[in-house]
Each structure stands twice: as C-alpha cells, then as structure tokens.
Design an enzyme around this catalytic site. Structure first.
Site, PDB file in Angstrom:
ATOM      1  N   THR A  46     -27.919 -25.661 -56.256  1.00  0.00           N
ATOM      2  CA  THR A  46     -29.194 -25.343 -55.609  1.00  0.00           C
ATOM      3  C   THR A  46     -30.271 -26.337 -56.011  1.00  0.00           C
ATOM      4  O   THR A  46     -31.197 -26.606 -55.239  1.00  0.00           O
ATOM      5  CB  THR A  46     -29.634 -23.910 -55.975  1.00  0.00           C
ATOM      6  OG1 THR A  46     -28.618 -22.993 -55.568  1.00  0.00           O
ATOM      7  CG2 THR A  46     -30.941 -23.530 -55.302  1.00  0.00           C
ATOM      8  N   TYR A 134     -17.971 -21.391 -63.564  1.00  0.00           N
ATOM      9  CA  TYR A 134     -18.600 -21.230 -62.241  1.00  0.00           C
ATOM     10  C   TYR A 134     -17.557 -21.521 -61.179  1.00  0.00           C
ATOM     11  O   TYR A 134     -17.034 -22.634 -61.086  1.00  0.00           O
ATOM     12  CB  TYR A 134     -19.801 -22.175 -62.126  1.00  0.00           C
ATOM     13  CG  TYR A 134     -20.521 -22.177 -60.790  1.00  0.00           C
ATOM     14  CD1 TYR A 134     -20.373 -21.152 -59.859  1.00  0.00           C
ATOM     15  CD2 TYR A 134     -21.382 -23.220 -60.462  1.00  0.00           C
ATOM     16  CE1 TYR A 134     -21.039 -21.166 -58.649  1.00  0.00           C
ATOM     17  CE2 TYR A 134     -22.067 -23.248 -59.250  1.00  0.00           C
ATOM     18  CZ  TYR A 134     -21.889 -22.222 -58.346  1.00  0.00           C
ATOM     19  OH  TYR A 134     -22.556 -22.247 -57.141  1.00  0.00           O
ATOM     20  N   LYS A 162     -19.754 -17.150 -63.460  1.00  0.00           N
ATOM     21  CA  LYS A 162     -20.476 -16.929 -62.212  1.00  0.00           C
ATOM     22  C   LYS A 162     -19.442 -17.026 -61.094  1.00  0.00           C
ATOM     23  O   LYS A 162     -18.868 -18.096 -60.866  1.00  0.00           O
ATOM     24  CB  LYS A 162     -21.573 -17.975 -62.011  1.00  0.00           C
ATOM     25  CG  LYS A 162     -22.256 -17.893 -60.644  1.00  0.00           C
ATOM     26  CD  LYS A 162     -23.187 -19.071 -60.403  1.00  0.00           C
ATOM     27  CE  LYS A 162     -23.746 -19.030 -58.970  1.00  0.00           C
ATOM     28  NZ  LYS A 162     -24.601 -20.220 -58.673  1.00  0.00           N
TER      29      LYS A 162
END
Length: 297
Positions: A46, A134, A162
């Site tokens: 992001t 992740y 995550k």
C-alpha cells in the site's frame, strides 16, 4: 509490543512533482493516533514500496518511529524476491527503529513450500527483528499454505501472519495456530468482520488510512464478539469496501487521501483514479468526517 487490533497499512503521500510529501506523512501519522490505530505498516505494498529509494524508505520509517515510537508497533515492509536481500532490508528496518518486519512471500519466483519455510527461518534468525509473515498470493504468485505456517509458528522470532486470502476455511486453519506468541491478522477489509468474529487477533487495513476511527470501532466490536453491532457497522462501511476495490490498491485510497489534503497522486506504473470513479470518491470523502465523528477514539 504485541500486534493486535487495528493496524494501518500506510499509503505513502507524494507531492505533485513525485517527491515525498513529508508534511502529508506526518498528518497521516497524526490521523492514525487520533483515530485509535493500534499499529502501522510502513513501506508495504500500500505504501508503494517498490517505487521508494533507500533514502526515502529510511525517511519514512524514521519519521514514523519518531512520531509513533512507544505508542504502537511500527512494522516495516522488508520482503523481496531473494532471501539475502530480504535479510538486509530487515536489518535496515531494525537500524531505523522498526519494531517488527512484515515479510511478504517472495514475489515472482514461486518457491516451493520448503523453500518458503527455509526463507522465513533465515530471515527470522538473521534479520534482527520479529517477523510477521504476509501471504497475498494474488499479488505475489506464491501461496504460503497453513501447513507451512504451522511449521514456522513455533519459531520464537516469527510472531504472526497477515493473511490476505479471505476464504474462511483457510482462516480457520490458521486460527488453530494462534497463541500468546503467534497472532493471526486479517489482511482484507471486506472480510474483516467475519475474520475477527471468528477469533482473529486483528486487521491490517487499507481503509483505515482514511477511516482509522471507523475501522477501530469495527475491530473492537468484532473482537468483543458483538456480532450484531459488528455486522451493522460493517454494513455502514460497505460503500468504502466496494470503492477500495474499484482499481488496484492503493489507487482508490490515495484518491480519498488527496481529497483530505494528504498527498497528491502515485508513482508509475500506477496512475490516479480513473475519471468515471471521481464522483464516488467525492461522495465518500464528504462522508469521512461524519463517520469518524461517530466512531471517535
């Protein structure tokens, strides 16, 4: 610091000429504090990490640690396609004050599950930071399976995952692994309510860049097991969930941040939000203040 609750995957604000927007970055960090975020990720996907120079990475991370240090965990994105480079990036993050490394599965190279196991063990043992796994196969082309996570979860420096795969069968398999030393974090805003209600420890959110208070409320309600209230609040957030998936992340969230005077645009190869979606962005941006007021922390 424990990793749980609302963790914002921060976008990186840029000026119109493409340089870092340092003041916008500080405003974004302050917004997270005011909204009740319980952790942040710096320079993840992001945050357009692939476009950042090492000097820019250092600046972003050092500023986040300066502003937030001691208040909440500061996770640094350190994952690369090669293990040696990932270890060096993790050491760099440690030197800059990060509390944890968020390590995405190696993009593009498509290792086996045993290769992933050895990769993460090497980073955990040599990188100098607690590691949060992740998994986001839609971006990396590589899927870290629950049985491999089970082998990694026992390592004392691998402290959570995550998981961006929103399938609840996958999430239930991971939830069986959670414990005092291993946290399960959702990585998908749209499925966050059901993930948290099922027992996940927290959410790594994109939408909380704009709505930290609203997403903190969602996390609090769901983690408390308040099904009806969590589902009602999630329904209130549904227009934002829909908007954030209109184009590749972080294009939509940065369109809203720009309307909040935080940053201006993206770096190639990402382009700003397409014109047909501007009216939706204007409408949602106008609603942000009221929604944050309802969920004030």
């Amino acid at each position: 610091m424990s990793i749980s609750g609302l963790i914002t995957a921060l976008a990186t604000p840029f000026l119109a000429d493409g340089a870092l927007d340092g003041e916008g970055w500080r405003r974004l960090l302050a917004r997270q504090v005011a909204g009740g975020a319980q952790g942040v990720v710096v320079a993840g996907s992001t945050g357009e990490a692939a476009t950042l120079s090492e000097a820019e990475y250092d600046t972003l991370l050092r500023t986040a640690v300066e502003v937030l240090g001691g208040r909440m965990p500061v996770l640094a994105g350190t994952g690369h396609s090669g293990t040696a480079r990932t270890i060096e990036a993790t050491r760099r993050a440690a030197r800059n004050g990060a509390t944890h490394a968020l390590v995405v599965t190696p993009p593009y190279v498509r290792p086996t599950q045993e290769g992933l196991r050895q990769h993460y063990l090497a980073v955990a043992e040599q990188g100098g930071l607690p590691v949060v796994l992740y998994n986001v196969p839609g971006r990396t082309g590589c899927d870290l399976l629950p049985e491999t996570v089970a082998q990694l979860a026992a390592h004392p420096r691998i402290v959570g995952i995550k998981e961006a795969v929103s399938d609840m069968t996958r999430m239930k398999a991971l939830l069986a692994l959670r414990g005092d030393g291993f946290a399960i974090l959702g990585g998908d805003d749209a499925s966050a309510a059901r993930t948290l209600l099922a027992g996940a420890d927290g959410l790594v959110s994109v939408g909380s860049n704009v709505l930290p208070g609203a997403f903190r409320t969602l996390c609090d309600l769901a983690r408390a097991g308040n099904h009806a209230a969590a589902e009602a609040w999630d329904a209130r957030l549904q227009p934002y969930h829909d908007f954030f998936t209109l184009e590749s992340n972080p294009i939509p969230v940065k369109a809203l941040l720009q309307r909040l005077a935080i940053g201006h645009g993206l770096r190639l190869p990402l382009l700003p939000l397409s014109a047909p979606h501007h009216a939706a962005a204007d409408h949602l941006a106008a609603d942000v203040g009221a929604l944050e007021e309802l969920s004030s922390h």
